[in-house]
Scaffold this active site. Structure first.
Site, PDB file in Angstrom:
ATOM      1  N   ASP A   1     -10.198  -3.352  -5.051  1.00 46.23           N
ATOM      2  CA  ASP A   1      -9.293  -2.411  -4.387  1.00 46.23           C
ATOM      3  C   ASP A   1      -9.288  -1.116  -5.187  1.00 46.23           C
ATOM      4  O   ASP A   1      -9.098  -1.139  -6.416  1.00 46.23           O
ATOM      5  CB  ASP A   1      -7.884  -3.023  -4.338  1.00 46.23           C
ATOM      6  CG  ASP A   1      -6.850  -2.134  -3.675  1.00 46.23           C
ATOM      7  OD1 ASP A   1      -7.211  -1.058  -3.159  1.00 46.23           O
ATOM      8  OD2 ASP A   1      -5.665  -2.512  -3.681  1.00 46.23           O
TER       9      ASP A   1
ATOM     10  N   HIS B   1      -8.184  -4.892  -0.755  1.00 45.94           N
ATOM     11  CA  HIS B   1      -7.032  -4.148  -0.249  1.00 45.94           C
ATOM     12  C   HIS B   1      -6.690  -4.556   1.183  1.00 45.94           C
ATOM     13  O   HIS B   1      -7.566  -4.732   2.035  1.00 45.94           O
ATOM     14  CB  HIS B   1      -7.283  -2.641  -0.283  1.00 45.94           C
ATOM     15  CG  HIS B   1      -6.051  -1.853   0.026  1.00 45.94           C
ATOM     16  ND1 HIS B   1      -5.104  -1.571  -0.934  1.00 45.94           N
ATOM     17  CD2 HIS B   1      -5.570  -1.337   1.184  1.00 45.94           C
ATOM     18  CE1 HIS B   1      -4.105  -0.902  -0.371  1.00 45.94           C
ATOM     19  NE2 HIS B   1      -4.372  -0.753   0.915  1.00 45.94           N
TER      20      HIS B   1
ATOM     21  N   SER C   1       0.829  -1.203   0.000  1.00 44.14           N
ATOM     22  CA  SER C   1       0.000   0.000   0.000  1.00 44.14           C
ATOM     23  C   SER C   1       0.871   1.264   0.000  1.00 44.14           C
ATOM     24  O   SER C   1       1.652   1.473  -0.928  1.00 44.14           O
ATOM     25  CB  SER C   1      -0.957  -0.040   1.200  1.00 44.14           C
ATOM     26  OG  SER C   1      -1.966   0.926   1.085  1.00 44.14           O
TER      27      SER C   1
END
Length: 412
Positions: free
Chosen positions: A352, A382, A192
């Protein structure tokens, strides 16, 4: 009395339905577990909103409870030696294989950068601790986890600069020798926001004059790579998906740059681009870099550009320059910068908001001649890789972790 009981049952049922049930695609595995997990995140987010509205504590300050709840004390075990150190003034957690008597073999190294939207997260969270230990034992690697400073207390470029200082320090030949690391087998990786930092560091290192030790690979796990267009198909398709809805991702972006809510409002409307960043929109044009199978029903339209007039526009002048900085948005560099980058592993998830960032980077890297392994999870969401600890352990997370570590074993 009976009517009262029925009323309480209806209220409780409605409350449960609101906070737990949500429409999640059937393709997602263990969807009820995801609903239950996300109900905690949603409740905490609502509490954070109220707290900020009442002036008690800012939103990210309340959300940081997630980080605190998962923190562990990093201790050594029979296979892994764990120490907390400082590299060039930045806190790091160092995981090393316990040396066998007389062993002198040089080892791989993985520099790992945790996620959390630059505002949350820590190397000391249980899932990151477990991942580091797995990499140490399965790869016989030194794992360096970086405790970079977080926004909103430290806006961009502080988190990036912390990471870059650690990487530069670690890549000195004397430091590598101290930890028995092979200079030709070093990776940078992150998930991320950590994937964002890993990509940015990889680019910057290649342009560093006199850099003697280079990265062999970069491994980016559902990375966030651009802040110019927050209406890509994946941002629209997954705007209400669990764990990272669009509103939260936009809040992470805006808090990374400034605490001024004017930027958050502009980013939510996708009207935050300045004349400077508008000239770079060609690098994130999803109609050019996203395979048509991901377009779905969405049509490309160029994000609006601020004209530089008015009080709110003036307030965003500084953050607008940061948005155009490739250290914040690695997708903004030209192909000439991409060509010299190391081999890459990019993991993306269908459900996501950041899916298209990763896929566009894959397209651009391949177009520049960089070898890329793209692993796309059709049932992924995610943050899935971090759900490895009971009671929020997902089978998908185990598969992701195993495939990621296997790729490192074969390519590092």
């Amino acid at each position: 009395m009976r009517l009262r009981g029925i009323f309480l049952f209806i209220v409780l049922g409605s409350f449960t339905a609101y906070y737990i049930y949500e429409p999640i695609p059937e393709e997602i595995e263990e969807k009820w577990k995801l609903m239950l997990t996300n109900s905690f995140f949603r409740s905490l987010s609502h509490l954070a909103d109220v707290s900020e509205l009442l002036g008690l504590k800012d939103y990210m300050g309340v959300m940081y409870v997630i980080t605190l709840a998962e923190k562990v004390v990093p201790v050594s075990d029979e296979h892994v030696s764990v120490t907390e150190e400082q590299f060039d003034g930045v806190e790091v957690v160092l995981y090393q294989p316990k040396q066998l008597d007389g062993a002198t073999q040089l080892r791989r190294a993985v520099i790992y950068l945790h996620g959390g939207g630059w505002c949350l997260g820590s190397s000391l969270m249980s899932p990151y601790d477990l991942l580091a230990r797995q990499m140490v034992t399965e790869l016989n690697a030194v794992v360096l986890s970086v405790e970079y400073r977080l926004a909103p207390a430290h806006h961009f470029p502080v988190p990036y600069e912390d990471v870059y200082r650690v990487v530069k320090h670690f890549l000195q030949k004397g430091v590598l020798a101290q930890y028995s690391v092979d200079p030709g087998r070093i990776a940078v990786s992150g998930d991320s926001a950590g994937g964002n930092l890993a990509a940015a560091v990889s680019q910057q290192l290649q342009q560093e004059p006199g850099q003697k030790v280079h990265l062999k690979v970069q491994a980016l796990l559902y990375p966030v790579l651009q802040a110019l267009d927050l209406n890509t198909p994946s941002y629209q398709q997954n705007q209400d998906m669990p764990i990272l809805p669009r509103t939260l991702m936009v809040r992470f972006w805006s808090e990374y740059f400034t605490s001024d809510k004017a930027l958050f409002r502009a980013m939510m409307a996708n009207t935050h681009n300045s004349l400077e960043s508008a000239s770079l929109l060609k690098f994130v044009n999803w109609s050019a870099f996203l395979p048509e199978s991901y377009w779905r029903r969405y049509n490309y339209s160029t994000p609006a550009v601020m004209q530089g007039a008015g009080e709110e526009s003036a307030e965003m002048d500084g953050p607008s320059r940061s948005i155009a900085d490739p250290r914040a948005s690695p997708l903004l560099v030209p192909d000439s910068t991409l060509r010299s980058l190391p081999k890459a592993y990019v993991l993306t998830c269908e459900y996501d908001v950041l899916r298209d960032d990763g896929i566009m980077y894959v397209t651009r890297l391949r177009g520049a001649g960089v070898e890329v392994t793209h692993e796309h999870y059709d049932t992924g969401f995610h943050g899935a890789l971090m759900f490895t600890v009971w009671p929020t352990d997902f089978l998908l997370a185990r598969r992701m972790t195993d495939n990621y570590v296997r790729w490192l074993k074969e390519n590092l």
